[in-house]
Structure formats: C-alpha cells, structure tokens
Design a protein around this motif. Sequence first.
Motif, PDB file in Angstrom:
ATOM      1  N   GLN A   1       0.826  -1.204   0.000  1.00 44.60           N
ATOM      2  CA  GLN A   1       0.000   0.000   0.000  1.00 44.60           C
ATOM      3  C   GLN A   1       0.864   1.258   0.000  1.00 44.60           C
ATOM      4  OE1 GLN A   1      -3.431   0.167   2.572  1.00 44.60           O
ATOM      5  NE2 GLN A   1      -3.038   2.316   3.070  1.00 44.60           N
ATOM      6  N   LEU A   2       1.897   1.263   0.827  1.00 44.98           N
ATOM      7  CA  LEU A   2       2.768   2.436   0.898  1.00 44.98           C
ATOM      8  C   LEU A   2       3.525   2.653  -0.410  1.00 44.98           C
ATOM      9  CD1 LEU A   2       4.092   1.951   4.542  1.00 44.98           C
ATOM     10  CD2 LEU A   2       2.622   3.807   3.720  1.00 44.98           C
ATOM     11  N   ILE A   3       3.953   1.559  -1.041  1.00 46.04           N
ATOM     12  CA  ILE A   3       4.630   1.675  -2.338  1.00 46.04           C
ATOM     13  C   ILE A   3       3.692   2.306  -3.355  1.00 46.04           C
ATOM     14  CG2 ILE A   3       5.569   0.379  -4.294  1.00 46.04           C
ATOM     15  CD1 ILE A   3       6.601  -1.668  -2.219  1.00 46.04           C
ATOM     16  N   ALA A   4       2.428   1.854  -3.384  1.00 40.49           N
ATOM     17  CA  ALA A   4       1.456   2.384  -4.330  1.00 40.49           C
ATOM     18  C   ALA A   4       1.127   3.843  -4.048  1.00 40.49           C
ATOM     19  CB  ALA A   4       0.178   1.550  -4.295  1.00 40.49           C
ATOM     20  N   GLU A   5       1.322   4.267  -2.803  1.00 39.58           N
ATOM     21  CA  GLU A   5       1.099   5.670  -2.440  1.00 39.58           C
ATOM     22  C   GLU A   5       2.309   6.529  -2.777  1.00 39.58           C
ATOM     23  OE1 GLU A   5       0.005   5.773   1.659  1.00 39.58           O
ATOM     24  OE2 GLU A   5      -1.971   4.902   1.311  1.00 39.58           O
ATOM     25  N   GLY A   6       3.339   5.916  -3.347  1.00 39.67           N
ATOM     26  CA  GLY A   6       4.482   6.672  -3.809  1.00 39.67           C
ATOM     27  C   GLY A   6       5.632   6.790  -2.827  1.00 39.67           C
ATOM     28  N   HIS A   7       5.588   6.026  -1.721  1.00 41.44           N
ATOM     29  CA  HIS A   7       6.653   6.101  -0.731  1.00 41.44           C
ATOM     30  C   HIS A   7       7.936   5.434  -1.224  1.00 41.44           C
ATOM     31  CE1 HIS A   7       4.493   7.577   2.906  1.00 41.44           C
ATOM     32  NE2 HIS A   7       3.447   7.142   2.236  1.00 41.44           N
ATOM     33  N   THR A   8       9.068   5.989  -0.824  1.00 44.35           N
ATOM     34  CA  THR A   8      10.364   5.352  -1.070  1.00 44.35           C
ATOM     35  C   THR A   8      10.601   4.291   0.000  1.00 44.35           C
ATOM     36  OG1 THR A   8      11.518   6.931   0.343  1.00 44.35           O
ATOM     37  CG2 THR A   8      11.270   7.515  -1.992  1.00 44.35           C
ATOM     38  N   ASN A   9      11.623   3.472  -0.199  1.00 44.87           N
ATOM     39  CA  ASN A   9      11.955   2.466   0.818  1.00 44.87           C
ATOM     40  C   ASN A   9      12.243   3.119   2.166  1.00 44.87           C
ATOM     41  OD1 ASN A   9      11.658   0.479  -1.052  1.00 44.87           O
ATOM     42  ND2 ASN A   9      13.830   0.052  -1.310  1.00 44.87           N
ATOM     43  N   LYS A  10      12.909   4.267   2.130  1.00 41.56           N
ATOM     44  CA  LYS A  10      13.245   4.964   3.372  1.00 41.56           C
ATOM     45  C   LYS A  10      11.989   5.417   4.107  1.00 41.56           C
ATOM     46  CE  LYS A  10      16.037   8.777   5.175  1.00 41.56           C
ATOM     47  NZ  LYS A  10      16.966   9.890   4.814  1.00 41.56           N
ATOM     48  N   SER A  11      11.030   5.994   3.355  1.00 41.48           N
ATOM     49  CA  SER A  11       9.818   6.483   4.019  1.00 41.48           C
ATOM     50  C   SER A  11       8.904   5.332   4.440  1.00 41.48           C
ATOM     51  CB  SER A  11       9.069   7.470   3.117  1.00 41.48           C
ATOM     52  OG  SER A  11       8.682   6.876   1.901  1.00 41.48           O
ATOM     53  N   VAL A  12       8.913   4.214   3.684  1.00 40.48           N
ATOM     54  CA  VAL A  12       8.171   3.022   4.117  1.00 40.48           C
ATOM     55  C   VAL A  12       8.712   2.551   5.464  1.00 40.48           C
ATOM     56  CG1 VAL A  12       7.726   0.576   3.657  1.00 40.48           C
ATOM     57  CG2 VAL A  12       7.508   2.237   1.814  1.00 40.48           C
ATOM     58  N   GLY A  13      10.031   2.514   5.568  1.00 40.80           N
ATOM     59  CA  GLY A  13      10.651   2.097   6.816  1.00 40.80           C
ATOM     60  C   GLY A  13      10.300   3.018   7.972  1.00 40.80           C
ATOM     61  N   ALA A  14      10.261   4.318   7.685  1.00 39.92           N
ATOM     62  CA  ALA A  14       9.935   5.288   8.731  1.00 39.92           C
ATOM     63  C   ALA A  14       8.505   5.107   9.224  1.00 39.92           C
ATOM     64  CB  ALA A  14      10.137   6.708   8.210  1.00 39.92           C
ATOM     65  N   VAL A  15       7.578   4.877   8.284  1.00 38.74           N
ATOM     66  CA  VAL A  15       6.174   4.704   8.651  1.00 38.74           C
ATOM     67  C   VAL A  15       5.970   3.430   9.468  1.00 38.74           C
ATOM     68  CG1 VAL A  15       3.853   4.274   7.745  1.00 38.74           C
ATOM     69  CG2 VAL A  15       5.280   6.030   6.711  1.00 38.74           C
ATOM     70  N   LEU A  16       6.634   2.345   9.050  1.00 36.59           N
ATOM     71  CA  LEU A  16       6.423   1.041   9.683  1.00 36.59           C
ATOM     72  C   LEU A  16       7.472   0.713  10.747  1.00 36.59           C
ATOM     73  CD1 LEU A  16       5.476  -1.054   6.515  1.00 36.59           C
ATOM     74  CD2 LEU A  16       3.943   0.034   8.166  1.00 36.59           C
ATOM     75  N   ASN A  17       8.358   1.662  10.988  1.00 38.40           N
ATOM     76  CA  ASN A  17       9.419   1.459  11.988  1.00 38.40           C
ATOM     77  C   ASN A  17      10.304   0.265  11.633  1.00 38.40           C
ATOM     78  OD1 ASN A  17      10.851   2.169  14.312  1.00 38.40           O
ATOM     79  ND2 ASN A  17       9.647   0.811  15.628  1.00 38.40           N
ATOM     80  N   LEU A  18      10.712   0.227  10.374  1.00 39.82           N
ATOM     81  CA  LEU A  18      11.599  -0.827   9.883  1.00 39.82           C
ATOM     82  C   LEU A  18      12.845  -0.195   9.287  1.00 39.82           C
ATOM     83  CD1 LEU A  18       8.959  -2.951   7.920  1.00 39.82           C
ATOM     84  CD2 LEU A  18       9.875  -3.481  10.187  1.00 39.82           C
ATOM     85  N   SER A  19      13.923  -0.937   9.251  1.00 35.34           N
ATOM     86  CA  SER A  19      15.124  -0.438   8.583  1.00 35.34           C
ATOM     87  C   SER A  19      14.920  -0.525   7.070  1.00 35.34           C
ATOM     88  CB  SER A  19      16.341  -1.278   8.985  1.00 35.34           C
ATOM     89  OG  SER A  19      16.238  -2.585   8.430  1.00 35.34           O
ATOM     90  N   VAL A  20      15.697   0.256   6.343  1.00 29.89           N
ATOM     91  CA  VAL A  20      15.607   0.229   4.882  1.00 29.89           C
ATOM     92  C   VAL A  20      15.947  -1.170   4.366  1.00 29.89           C
ATOM     93  CG1 VAL A  20      16.610   1.116   2.738  1.00 29.89           C
ATOM     94  CG2 VAL A  20      16.116   2.686   4.632  1.00 29.89           C
ATOM     95  N   LYS A  21      16.922  -1.807   4.981  1.00 32.62           N
ATOM     96  CA  LYS A  21      17.316  -3.162   4.560  1.00 32.62           C
ATOM     97  C   LYS A  21      16.165  -4.145   4.749  1.00 32.62           C
ATOM     98  CE  LYS A  21      20.945  -6.633   5.057  1.00 32.62           C
ATOM     99  NZ  LYS A  21      22.232  -6.991   5.719  1.00 32.62           N
ATOM    100  N   THR A  22      15.413  -4.005   5.854  1.00 28.36           N
ATOM    101  CA  THR A  22      14.273  -4.892   6.092  1.00 28.36           C
ATOM    102  C   THR A  22      13.185  -4.661   5.054  1.00 28.36           C
ATOM    103  OG1 THR A  22      14.727  -4.941   8.459  1.00 28.36           O
ATOM    104  CG2 THR A  22      12.511  -5.575   7.769  1.00 28.36           C
TER     105      THR A  22
END
Length: 213
Positions: free
Chosen positions: A158-179
């Motif tokens: 869902q976040l990818i489809a909303e245009g989020h980058t890997n970094k911002s996906v991680g920030a929203v979900l509290n995950l590292s970029v690698k995860t």
Amino acid sequence: MKQILIADDHEVVRSGLRAILETRADWIVGGEAIDGRDAVALALKLKPDVAIVDYSMPVMNGLEVSRRIRLHHRQTEVLILTMHEGEEILTEVLMAGVRGFLLKSDARSHLIAAVEALLDHRPYFTGVLLEKLLHAYLLNKKSKPEILLSSREQSIVQLIAEGHTNKSVGAVLNLSVKTVETYQAHLKEKLALRSGRELIQLAIQWKINDGAA
C-alpha cells in the motif's frame, strides 16, 4: 521550477488545489482549464510536469484528456482527481497510462505527496483505492497459484502504491531500509512483479479476465 496544470470545471476546486500546491516554492501552477478541450490544448502548449485532471469534465472527460496528453507528451504525468472510486474507473484510468489517482475527499491531505511521487515518475494511489485492487487481486485468481500476503506485506504494498520510497516506508512502519528491501524481494518472488504499479495492473488484468469467465 516544476510546472503544474489544473483542469476542473469548478472554480472553487481549482482555487483550493492552487492554494495547496503553491505552498511549495519550487512549484508553479502554469495554467488552469475549465473543460476537457481546454485542458488538452493547455497541456500541449505548456508541457507541464504534472496535469491534475478532474475525471468528470464538460466537452471531454478526464479519461480522454489523459489519453491525449499521454499520447502527445509522455513526460507529463497525469493525476486523475475524482469523487468516484469504482473499479471500472480505475481500470480505465490504468489502461490510459495514468499513474496517479486521487479521491477529491483525500486531496487536502494527499495532494502534495501525490504530485511529489508523480514528479519522480512513481505511481500514487490513495489507500482506499489500493485496498479495492488488492481485494480484487486476492478474490479473482481462479486457476492461479494460491498467494497470501501477510498484513505487513499488504502495508508495504500500500505504501509503495502511495508513492513512498523504501526509506519512508521504513519510517512509517518502523523498519530499517534493509528490512523493507527484504520484504520487497519476497513480494517480487511471490507475485513475480517489479513494482507497486505492476501489482495494480496485474490485479486489474486478472479482474477483467476472471469477470469474463
């Protein structure tokens, strides 16, 4: 400076969109159109980076406007703005090569993010729209391998489809970029896809094919 075109037959809507967009110093609203014919003419003249197009406009609807803009100037990304969220409209919009779809009710909170994504040539669909497409994807795969997405995977998609980058996906979900990258790799393997937009397109295509069965 990034140039944006607004096409909507309601002055109050155009004014509201302009006010939101002009909070960004590096963006300029280069023109406004009140019907579909004017929208196409202005888009071909100005060659904006993003055209925000109302789906329901007089003379020529937003879908046809989008097709003509994309036909003559593919660098212009189109953001369809509408009050409707039906799957038929989504199908038509995706088939026209449009990568942005925003409900008018979401414009105040999502417009900036949607335009930012499109300026980077990334897709943007508000959450309720992606939810519908994922629902179609999961319910309409007769004769296809069983594919189950975890709640975390669905959130990432869902976040990818909303245009989020890997970094911002991680920030929203509290995950590292690698995860996040690891989750994306698993999603690609599960779905044999390369991007969030491909997931949406495949969901639509399966919906069409199964609907005829």
